[in-house]
Design an enzyme around this catalytic site. Structure first.
Site, PDB file in Angstrom:
ATOM      1  N   CYS A 270       0.839  -1.197   0.000  1.00  0.00           N
ATOM      2  CA  CYS A 270       0.000   0.000   0.000  1.00  0.00           C
ATOM      3  C   CYS A 270       0.877   1.251   0.000  1.00  0.00           C
ATOM      4  O   CYS A 270       1.329   1.696   1.056  1.00  0.00           O
ATOM      5  CB  CYS A 270      -0.931   0.012   1.217  1.00  0.00           C
ATOM      6  SG  CYS A 270      -2.015   1.475   1.269  1.00  0.00           S
TER       7      CYS A 270
ATOM      8  N   CYS B  34      -0.371   4.178   2.221  1.00  0.00           N
ATOM      9  CA  CYS B  34      -0.213   4.004   3.664  1.00  0.00           C
ATOM     10  C   CYS B  34       1.242   4.143   4.100  1.00  0.00           C
ATOM     11  O   CYS B  34       1.567   4.892   5.020  1.00  0.00           O
ATOM     12  CB  CYS B  34      -0.734   2.632   4.088  1.00  0.00           C
ATOM     13  SG  CYS B  34      -2.439   2.304   3.644  1.00  0.00           S
ATOM     14  N   ASP B  35       2.104   3.380   3.437  1.00  0.00           N
ATOM     15  CA  ASP B  35       3.470   3.230   3.922  1.00  0.00           C
ATOM     16  C   ASP B  35       4.481   4.162   3.257  1.00  0.00           C
ATOM     17  O   ASP B  35       5.611   4.283   3.724  1.00  0.00           O
ATOM     18  CB  ASP B  35       3.930   1.782   3.726  1.00  0.00           C
ATOM     19  CG  ASP B  35       3.045   0.793   4.481  1.00  0.00           C
ATOM     20  OD1 ASP B  35       2.473   1.206   5.498  1.00  0.00           O
ATOM     21  OD2 ASP B  35       2.925  -0.365   4.055  1.00  0.00           O
TER      22      ASP B  35
END
Length: 527
Positions: free
Chosen positions: A344, A347-348
């Site tokens: 992701c 997200c990361d």
């Protein structure tokens, strides 16, 4: 800090405070502390029931605690909870101020009944759409149970801490200083992990349920649509899902769902859930299917055996188990999952600020990931197996304009390299020449498509060579009374709007199957 629109919304929300709330700030001379002070001043300005103190002694600066006056500080934000986390901040204020949460009473009692000492720390990023669910759940638990405390930490702001604790994916949750969980988790999932007796209690309740006319397995767009369409027919409808929302929960931007120009996965899933719950649907969340025992002839019951051991019985079944991210399947991938191997980028990505990363995959998802990451990291290497990128032309043009992106085509990733703690690089083979190459980097984002969640259906009905459930034009499978819909089927083009349509079609087909059963068969099933 807050624009006029957000200030007006905040003022409206804070009118629901039932008693005063204190914000206890721990600040220093940094620019981020100055920004946080402006944010806190905006909050205080929005309600006379919010009080600000500047005598906080938290070692993390900037940070602030949210509490009722005189109570222990059990909810803390380290950093500025803006972006996706602004809602988490608003909810924390409301809950600390006595506004009742929108949670089932039995869940509230389950939280209050937890015994022990729980000190949670959650590392999040402001661009992570998976993080708010975790932050909000743990904040609520901290408000309701005095034995629970929670600190939500912006990983991008506390980089030294992230490096020291080897945090390489968000959300990452620590409990009493030890790893507890990674990735999106709902309040119910967290409780199930803490309350070890909950699974057995749920299994007993499920085993006692009667026969469903239609049982939907899966809670994504296909499953939700199937449940709504079935329930509207006035028949007994159940929905069992490992995670309501499925893969859509992990989707950042959705711009092709007709009539909705732009939305995000969690927001769409919230709408799906509300729509399903508006009808008489027995929703059984956090229930993973382990085995299908299909009916042998029309009119017999099919069974779904859950991992908990409970069995559900139904006259018709609609399978909508969806799909998951496809893995590369190379040495080192599993070892360094969430230690440099990620799936992701939204997200990361912030955790890799100023670092070198690779994106595996040259379709729309891969190219979009490379474009997004290029604005954060030092350099992106995009690796595509085919001889050319498969993404839309507009995305390829944007990618080509970025100075810190290298595109390598006709390349097969062969290994993820690491130092036993984190990723240090990867190797790939040039397909035309068979030459081996090594790329030194700190992160690898895998974007190579999806694989259907159908392993548990092996031997129960016909699957394609790719593991997809074979369906006809009506969504019917090879087993009588069993239908399927969505990304796990042979229906071409894996799109949200197609999955939703598939779910509706499967429900209508199941209803048609039911009303055309011979009378004696219907009576036998009912008995």
């Amino acid at each position: 800090m807050l624009d006029q629109g957000l200030k007006s919304q905040l003022k409206t929300y804070l009118e629901n405070l039932r008693h005063p709330v204190e914000l206890i700030a721990s600040l220093d001379a940094s620019a981020k502390s100055a920004e946080l002070k402006v944010l806190l001043d905006d909050i205080v300005e929005a309600s006379e029931k919010v009080l600000l103190r500047l005598d906080g002694q938290d070692a993390r600066k900037p940070s602030f605690a949210v509490r009722a006056p005189g109570a222990d500080a059990r909810v803390t934000f380290a950093g500025l909870p803006m972006g996706h986390e602004f809602t988490s901040l608003v909810l924390a204020l409301l809950q600390a101020g006595g506004h009742p949460p929108r949670v089932e009473p039995e869940v509230i009692e389950q939280i209050k009944a937890l015994e022990g000492d729980y000190s949670f720390e959650t590392y999040f990023s402001l661009s992570c759409q998976n993080c708010p669910d975790v932050v909000q759940a743990l904040n609520l638990m901290s408000v309701l149970n005095p034995a629970i405390r929670h600190v939500a930490i912006d990983g991008a702001l506390f980089q030294d801490e992230v490096e020291a604790r080897k945090i390489m994916a968000v959300p990452t949750v620590l409990l009493n200083g030890q790893p507890f969980a990674q990735g999106r988790m709902s309040l119910e999932q967290i409780l199930a992990k803490l309350d070890t007796g909950a699974a057995a209690r749920d299994a007993a309740k499920i085993a006692a349920k009667g026969t469903f006319d239609v049982l939907v397995v899966g809670g994504g767009p296909a499953g939700a649509a199937a449940a709504v369409y079935a329930a509207r027919k006035g028949i007994v409808t159940g929905l069992a899902a490992e995670r309501f929302g499925g893969q859509v929960l992990d989707t950042m931007a959705i711009e092709n769902f007709i009539s909705v120009p732009h939305t995000e996965g969690p927001k769409l899933v919230s709408g799906l859930e509300q729509h399903v719950k508006a009808y008489d649907v027995d929703v059984m969340n956090l229930q993973k299917a382990a085995r299908l025992v299909p009916a042998k002839t029309a009119g017999e019951l099919s069974e779904i055996v859950l991992e908990s051991g409970a069995t559900l019985r139904a006259k018709t079944v609609i399978l909508a188990p969806g799909a998951r991210w496809r893995q590369m399947g190379v040495p080192g991938e599993e070892q360094y999952r969430n230690q440099g191997v990620a799936y992701c980028p939204h997200c990361d990505g912030p955790l890799y600020k100023g670092k070198r990363v690779a994106v595996i995959g040259g379709g729309n998802s891969g190219v979009e990931a490379a474009i997004d990451l290029a604005g954060i990291v030092a350099h992106v290497t995009l690796i595509e197996y085919d001889s050319q990128l498969r993404a839309d032309a507009v995305l390829q043009r944007k990618l080509a304009s970025l100075p810190n992106v290298t595109v390598i085509t006709s390349a097969l990733t062969t290994q993820v390299l690491g130092d036993s703690e984190k990723v240090t690089g990867l190797t790939y083979r040039d397909r035309p020449t068979e030459a081996a190459h090594t790329v030194e980097l700190e992160g690898i984002f895998v974007q190579i498509g999806l694989v259907p969640n159908t392993e548990w259906l092996q031997g129960a009905l016909a699957l394609s060579p790719r593991g997809e459930i074979e369906v006809d034009a009506h969504g019917a499978t090879s087993a009588p009374g069993v239908f399927a819909a969505g990304d796990a089927t042979t229906t071409p083009f894996k799109q949200i709007v197609i999955a939703a349509g598939d779910g509706a079609k499967a429900a209508l087909s199941a209803f048609d199957y039911l009303i055309h059963l011979p009378t004696e068969a219907t009576q036998a099933v009912a008995a």
